[in-house]
Design an enzyme around this catalytic site. Structure first.
Site, PDB file in Angstrom:
ATOM      1  N   ALA A   1       0.951  -1.281   0.131  1.00 34.73           N
ATOM      2  CA  ALA A   1      -0.125  -0.077  -0.082  1.00 34.73           C
ATOM      3  C   ALA A   1       0.880   1.139  -0.038  1.00 34.73           C
ATOM      4  O   ALA A   1       1.659   1.343   0.881  1.00 34.73           O
ATOM      5  CB  ALA A   1      -0.871  -0.095   1.325  1.00 34.73           C
ATOM      6  N   LYS A   2       0.478   2.224  -0.972  1.00 34.05           N
ATOM      7  CA  LYS A   2       1.470   3.356  -1.078  1.00 34.05           C
ATOM      8  C   LYS A   2       0.727   4.303   0.018  1.00 34.05           C
ATOM      9  O   LYS A   2      -0.231   5.253  -0.307  1.00 34.05           O
ATOM     10  CB  LYS A   2       1.483   3.824  -2.352  1.00 34.05           C
ATOM     11  N   ALA A   3       1.093   4.244   1.258  1.00 33.10           N
ATOM     12  CA  ALA A   3       0.458   5.162   2.340  1.00 33.10           C
ATOM     13  C   ALA A   3       1.192   5.972   2.842  1.00 33.10           C
ATOM     14  O   ALA A   3       2.530   5.769   3.003  1.00 33.10           O
ATOM     15  CB  ALA A   3      -0.122   4.303   3.471  1.00 33.10           C
TER      16      ALA A   3
ATOM     17  N   TYR B   1       6.067   6.544   4.562  1.00 24.71           N
ATOM     18  CA  TYR B   1       7.023   7.192   4.220  1.00 24.71           C
ATOM     19  C   TYR B   1       7.841   7.880   5.348  1.00 24.71           C
ATOM     20  O   TYR B   1       8.757   8.459   5.199  1.00 24.71           O
ATOM     21  CB  TYR B   1       6.480   8.222   3.238  1.00 24.71           C
TER      22      TYR B   1
END
Ligand code: PMP
Length: 351
Positions: free
Chosen positions: A155-157, A161
């Site tokens: 998941a690019k959450a 980051y």
């Protein structure tokens, strides 16, 4: 393009300075956002998105993992991405769709926080500067990627980051362009914002999708471009030392595109110059945007593709997630009313 680009915010184009959020936004406190990074290239046929539909698909998949209801169909988001680039009169752009839990209560459990959607389009050249030509000096980070079953790497959450920031900041402090992280098992994972490929014993290899990596769309493009050029790609677990044994290495991602790595931890990769496989793949990749590489996959789309093009390939939102929030208007009113003026009814706090 004007100095202050327009931003698509909750269904309408807003001037840059008006696309704001309230400090009680859930995502600010708890990292509850999902996003994408996309590129539009200036091609001989005009501005073209690279794999827009695939980015939007991943955005919705990321949202699904966190139970975030985007509130728009994929088709609408695709159209909105095009709209914002066209409205800003851009030939090329980095496009950033962002879906986040907005202003409301401060409970970790996002009970009544509305979902905001914003799409920014910014000018953005080469992410790693002239390293695209000469190669980047990178290091292995002392930080590991998140362990399995902690933060879902696929998941690019936004929250993921934080880990990437630690990796990138440590690298920069040490004078490196980027940090490469290992997984908690000590095996090679990925860069702070890129996937990694190596040429090792004549094979093009990359860590598998189970190695705590974001399943990159550029990674997939490299695999397909390589296959088309007769270069098979092997996905397998790679130990740290594979970086030091490699004849060639490169990072890839939407921002990084294909950036060769010329040294790891101060040791040259191969002879320290950009190797032939990396060059060949760079040529194939950048050739997509100047017409030298045929787009056999339908990866490039213009800014005014009719909605039906996406609809045909859009099976709709995943099960359990409604196509559009029926009360989207109400939700927005709640969000905007609250953002500027009104405290939520109860300020439950935790964490
Ligand atoms: N890994 C991470 C952690 C990233 O942030 C990115 C950039 N989105 C990538 C890999 C590459 O993904 P993509 O090619 O889809 O941009």
């Amino acid at each position: 393009m004007s100095d202050a680009p327009k931003i698509w915010h909750n269904g309408r184009l807003a001037p840059w300075h008006q696309a704001t959020v309230h400090v009680s936004a859930h995502a600010l406190h708890y990292g509850s956002s999902v996003f994408e990074g996309e590129r539009v290239y200036a091609t001989p046929d005009g501005p073209r998105f690279f794999r827009l539909a695939d980015h939007t698909r991943r955005l919705f998949a990321s949202a699904r993992v966190y139970g975030i209801n985007v509130g728009y169909t994929r088709d609408r988001i695709n159209a909105a991405c095009r709209e914002v680039v066209a409205a800003n009169g851009m030939d090329s752009a980095y496009v950033r769709p962002l879906v986040f839990r907005g202003a409301g209560g401060l409970g970790v459990l996002p009970a009544d926080n509305p979902v905001d959607v914003a799409i920014l389009a910014l000018p953005w050249g080469s992410y790693h500067g002239d390293a695209r030509e000469r190669g980047a000096d990178v290091c292995v980070s002392s930080w590991n990627r998140a362990a399995p079953n902690t933060f879902p790497a696929w998941a690019k959450a936004g929250g993921n980051y934080l880990n990437s920031q630690l990796i990138a900041m440590e690298a920069r402090r040490g004078g490196y362009a980027e940090g490469i992280a290992l997984g908690t098992d000590g095996m090679l994972s990925e860069g702070a914002g890129e996937n990694i490929f190596l040429v090792l014993d004549g094979e093009l290899v990359t860590p598998p999708t189970s190695a705590g990596v974001l399943v990159g769309i550029t990674r997939d493009s490299v695999i397909k471009l390589a296959a088309q050029r007769g270069i098979p790609v092997v996905e397998r677990a790679l130990p740290r030392e594979s970086l030091y044994y490699a004849d060639e290495a490169f990072m890839c991602g939407t921002a990084a595109e294909i950036t060769p790595i010329r040294s790891v931890d101060g040791m040259p990769v191969g002879d320290g110059t950009v190797g032939p496989v990396t060059r060949d793949l760079q040529d194939a990749f950048f050739g997509l945007f100047d017409g030298r590489t045929e787009d056999r996959w339908g990866w490039l789309t213009g800014l005014d593709v009719p909605a039906s093009t996406d609809a045909a390939s859009d099976p709709g939102p995943p099960e359990g997630i409604p196509a559009a929030v029926p009360d989207r208007e109400k939700q927005q009113a709640a969000n905007h009313g609250r953002t500027a003026r009104q405290a939520p009814d109860s300020m439950e706090t935790s964490a």
